[in-house]
Design a protein around this motif. Structure first.
Motif, PDB file in Angstrom:
ATOM      1  N   UNK A 159       0.850  -1.191   0.000  1.00 36.00           N
ATOM      2  CA  UNK A 159       0.000   0.000   0.000  1.00 36.00           C
ATOM      3  C   UNK A 159       0.885   1.240   0.000  1.00 36.00           C
ATOM      4  N   UNK A 160       0.340   2.367  -0.443  1.00 39.17           N
ATOM      5  CA  UNK A 160       1.061   3.638  -0.404  1.00 39.17           C
ATOM      6  C   UNK A 160       0.810   4.271   0.966  1.00 39.17           C
ATOM      7  N   UNK A 161       1.841   4.355   1.790  1.00 39.37           N
ATOM      8  CA  UNK A 161       1.709   4.878   3.155  1.00 39.37           C
ATOM      9  C   UNK A 161       2.290   6.293   3.213  1.00 39.37           C
ATOM     10  N   UNK A 162       1.410   7.259   3.065  1.00 42.69           N
ATOM     11  CA  UNK A 162       1.825   8.653   3.107  1.00 42.69           C
ATOM     12  C   UNK A 162       2.195   9.034   4.534  1.00 42.69           C
ATOM     13  N   UNK A 163       1.394   8.585   5.490  1.00 48.87           N
ATOM     14  CA  UNK A 163       1.661   8.792   6.907  1.00 48.87           C
ATOM     15  C   UNK A 163       0.969   7.670   7.671  1.00 48.87           C
ATOM     16  N   UNK A 164       1.080   7.675   8.984  1.00 45.99           N
ATOM     17  CA  UNK A 164       0.487   6.606   9.783  1.00 45.99           C
ATOM     18  C   UNK A 164      -1.025   6.550   9.653  1.00 45.99           C
ATOM     19  N   UNK A 165      -1.652   7.680   9.404  1.00 43.93           N
ATOM     20  CA  UNK A 165      -3.112   7.706   9.273  1.00 43.93           C
ATOM     21  C   UNK A 165      -3.584   8.043   7.856  1.00 43.93           C
ATOM     22  N   UNK A 166      -2.686   7.939   6.889  1.00 42.26           N
ATOM     23  CA  UNK A 166      -3.028   8.195   5.487  1.00 42.26           C
ATOM     24  C   UNK A 166      -2.434   7.082   4.640  1.00 42.26           C
ATOM     25  N   UNK A 167      -3.224   6.029   4.453  1.00 43.48           N
ATOM     26  CA  UNK A 167      -2.779   4.847   3.716  1.00 43.48           C
ATOM     27  C   UNK A 167      -3.696   4.632   2.518  1.00 43.48           C
ATOM     28  N   UNK A 168      -3.103   4.504   1.335  1.00 43.81           N
ATOM     29  CA  UNK A 168      -3.867   4.284   0.114  1.00 43.81           C
ATOM     30  C   UNK A 168      -3.667   2.834  -0.330  1.00 43.81           C
ATOM     31  N   UNK A 169      -4.697   2.000  -0.101  1.00 47.04           N
ATOM     32  CA  UNK A 169      -4.619   0.594  -0.509  1.00 47.04           C
ATOM     33  C   UNK A 169      -4.704   0.490  -2.019  1.00 47.04           C
ATOM     34  N   UNK A 170      -4.047  -0.528  -2.550  1.00 52.00           N
ATOM     35  CA  UNK A 170      -4.044  -0.763  -3.988  1.00 52.00           C
ATOM     36  C   UNK A 170      -4.775  -2.084  -4.287  1.00 52.00           C
ATOM     37  N   UNK A 171      -5.655  -2.039  -5.280  1.00 49.84           N
ATOM     38  CA  UNK A 171      -6.466  -3.204  -5.614  1.00 49.84           C
ATOM     39  C   UNK A 171      -6.340  -3.561  -7.089  1.00 49.84           C
ATOM     40  N   UNK A 172      -6.745  -4.793  -7.402  1.00 46.79           N
ATOM     41  CA  UNK A 172      -6.975  -5.216  -8.783  1.00 46.79           C
ATOM     42  C   UNK A 172      -8.414  -5.707  -8.853  1.00 46.79           C
ATOM     43  N   UNK A 173      -9.157  -5.191  -9.811  1.00 46.95           N
ATOM     44  CA  UNK A 173     -10.560  -5.569  -9.996  1.00 46.95           C
ATOM     45  C   UNK A 173     -10.654  -6.522 -11.182  1.00 46.95           C
ATOM     46  N   UNK A 174     -11.271  -7.670 -10.969  1.00 45.55           N
ATOM     47  CA  UNK A 174     -11.547  -8.629 -12.036  1.00 45.55           C
ATOM     48  C   UNK A 174     -13.057  -8.781 -12.127  1.00 45.55           C
ATOM     49  N   UNK A 175     -13.629  -8.586 -13.317  1.00 38.20           N
ATOM     50  CA  UNK A 175     -15.084  -8.666 -13.464  1.00 38.20           C
ATOM     51  C   UNK A 175     -15.445  -9.418 -14.733  1.00 38.20           C
ATOM     52  N   UNK A 176     -16.669  -9.914 -14.757  1.00 37.43           N
ATOM     53  CA  UNK A 176     -17.129 -10.698 -15.901  1.00 37.43           C
ATOM     54  C   UNK A 176     -18.637 -10.553 -16.026  1.00 37.43           C
ATOM     55  N   UNK A 177     -19.147 -10.739 -17.251  1.00 39.51           N
ATOM     56  CA  UNK A 177     -20.581 -10.746 -17.482  1.00 39.51           C
ATOM     57  C   UNK A 177     -21.004 -12.060 -18.098  1.00 39.51           C
ATOM     58  N   UNK A 178     -22.049 -12.681 -17.565  1.00 44.51           N
ATOM     59  CA  UNK A 178     -22.566 -13.932 -18.115  1.00 44.51           C
ATOM     60  C   UNK A 178     -23.605 -13.641 -19.195  1.00 44.51           C
ATOM     61  N   UNK A 179     -23.614 -14.469 -20.216  1.00 44.55           N
ATOM     62  CA  UNK A 179     -24.631 -14.342 -21.252  1.00 44.55           C
ATOM     63  C   UNK A 179     -24.492 -13.120 -22.117  1.00 44.55           C
ATOM     64  N   UNK A 180     -23.259 -12.643 -22.335  1.00 42.74           N
ATOM     65  CA  UNK A 180     -23.039 -11.473 -23.172  1.00 42.74           C
ATOM     66  C   UNK A 180     -23.329 -10.164 -22.468  1.00 42.74           C
ATOM     67  N   UNK A 181     -23.510 -10.213 -21.142  1.00 41.37           N
ATOM     68  CA  UNK A 181     -23.867  -9.010 -20.391  1.00 41.37           C
ATOM     69  C   UNK A 181     -22.717  -8.007 -20.343  1.00 41.37           C
ATOM     70  N   UNK A 182     -21.473  -8.492 -20.280  1.00 40.50           N
ATOM     71  CA  UNK A 182     -20.293  -7.609 -20.238  1.00 40.50           C
ATOM     72  C   UNK A 182     -19.062  -8.438 -20.564  1.00 40.50           C
ATOM     73  N   UNK A 183     -18.000  -7.764 -20.985  1.00 41.72           N
ATOM     74  CA  UNK A 183     -16.742  -8.441 -21.282  1.00 41.72           C
ATOM     75  C   UNK A 183     -16.032  -8.835 -19.989  1.00 41.72           C
ATOM     76  N   UNK A 184     -15.058  -9.719 -20.119  1.00 50.40           N
ATOM     77  CA  UNK A 184     -14.194 -10.059 -18.995  1.00 50.40           C
ATOM     78  C   UNK A 184     -13.100  -8.990 -18.921  1.00 50.40           C
ATOM     79  N   UNK A 185     -12.878  -8.433 -17.736  1.00 51.71           N
ATOM     80  CA  UNK A 185     -11.914  -7.337 -17.603  1.00 51.71           C
ATOM     81  C   UNK A 185     -11.128  -7.462 -16.310  1.00 51.71           C
TER      82      UNK A 185
END
Length: 254
Positions: A160-186
């Motif tokens: 995580x990016x720790x700017x200070x003890x009370x200012x932490x920016x967590x980093x994520x990866x989002x994986x998503x999908x749509x069934x039945x042509x609802x959305x692409x896999x990303x």
């Protein structure tokens, strides 16, 4: 509903200090779980199936095992999608949903020849594989939206990016999908903590830093491509952290 969570959906998130998952409508996920274990805990292992518009299909349990009667014969049931012409040739995607002690099919959408389903548990394993064997990622949130037609998994990166003890920016990866042509896999890196359709749309402003895939081809090759793209994005994050730390040390005059 704007948040996209219906009574058919399952949702879970890591919560602390006794806070309830999504206003008490979701399930609490134990901190530190892999995406695959988190999906199992939420109950997102329900399979999908490609079938004709009118078909006699086997009954299965939530793990995809075919059910049998007392004589050991496979149990089947007839499915029919309302409003679809009987002569239609395109396959349909269905997801199994529990109804009392039995199972029924939920229609998810029309797809074309060559469409390859990507199961929810495959998505979770994909998320776990992104960082590689040497860098553990853990699930932060995950679930389905719009009655199971959209599924997402937000994994938290170790650093995580720790700017200070009370200012932490967590980093994520989002994986998503749509069934039945609802959305692409990303899959893409983001700092947005996705918990519903609104925050999912908000996170998609970062989608250009990742990749989108069609439901065809070799998924193992897609993992390799995703690691390359995310590696570039993580380098950008490192540069951003350097700038943040530089600004932190800079004293501003009036």
């Amino acid at each position: 509903m704007a948040h996209g969570i219906t009574y058919l959906d399952r949702y879970g998130e890591v919560r602390k200090n006794g806070q309830r998952a999504w206003h008490g409508l979701g399930d609490e996920i134990e901190e530190g779980l892999s995406a695959e274990d988190g999906f199992k805990e939420i109950g997102l292992g329900r399979p999908t199936i490609l079938a004709p518009v009118f078909a006699q299909v086997p009954k299965v349990d939530l793990e995809g095992r075919v059910l049998t009667n007392d004589e050991g014969q496979e149990e089947t049931q007839f499915i029919k999608v309302e409003g679809i012409d009987e002569m239609a040739k395109s396959p349909l995607v269905h997801m199994y949903r529990p109804v009392s002690d039995n199972l029924t099919y939920q229609h998810l959408g029309m797809v074309t020849e060559g469409y390859r389903p990507f199961e929810n548990m495959d998505l979770a394993r994909f998320a776990d594989a992104l960082a590689g064997a040497d860098a553990a990622v853990t699930i932060e949130t995950g679930g389905t939206l719009y009655g199971g037609r959209r599924v997402f998994c937000l994994v938290k990166l170790p650093e995580a990016i720790r700017v200070s003890s009370n200012d932490v920016l967590d980093q994520y990866v989002l994986v998503s999908n749509g069934h039945g042509g609802f959305a692409a896999f990303a899959c893409y890196p983001t700092s947005v903590r996705v918990v519903c359709a609104n925050t999912l749309r908000w996170s998609e402003r970062d989608i250009s830093r990742g990749l989108k895939f069609r439901h065809t081809g070799d998924w193992e090759e897609k993992v390799i491509q995703a690691r390359v793209a995310l590696g570039i994005a993580f380098k950008e994050t490192e540069l951003f952290e350097e700038k943040v730390m530089y600004l932190r040390k800079t004293k501003m005059s009036v």
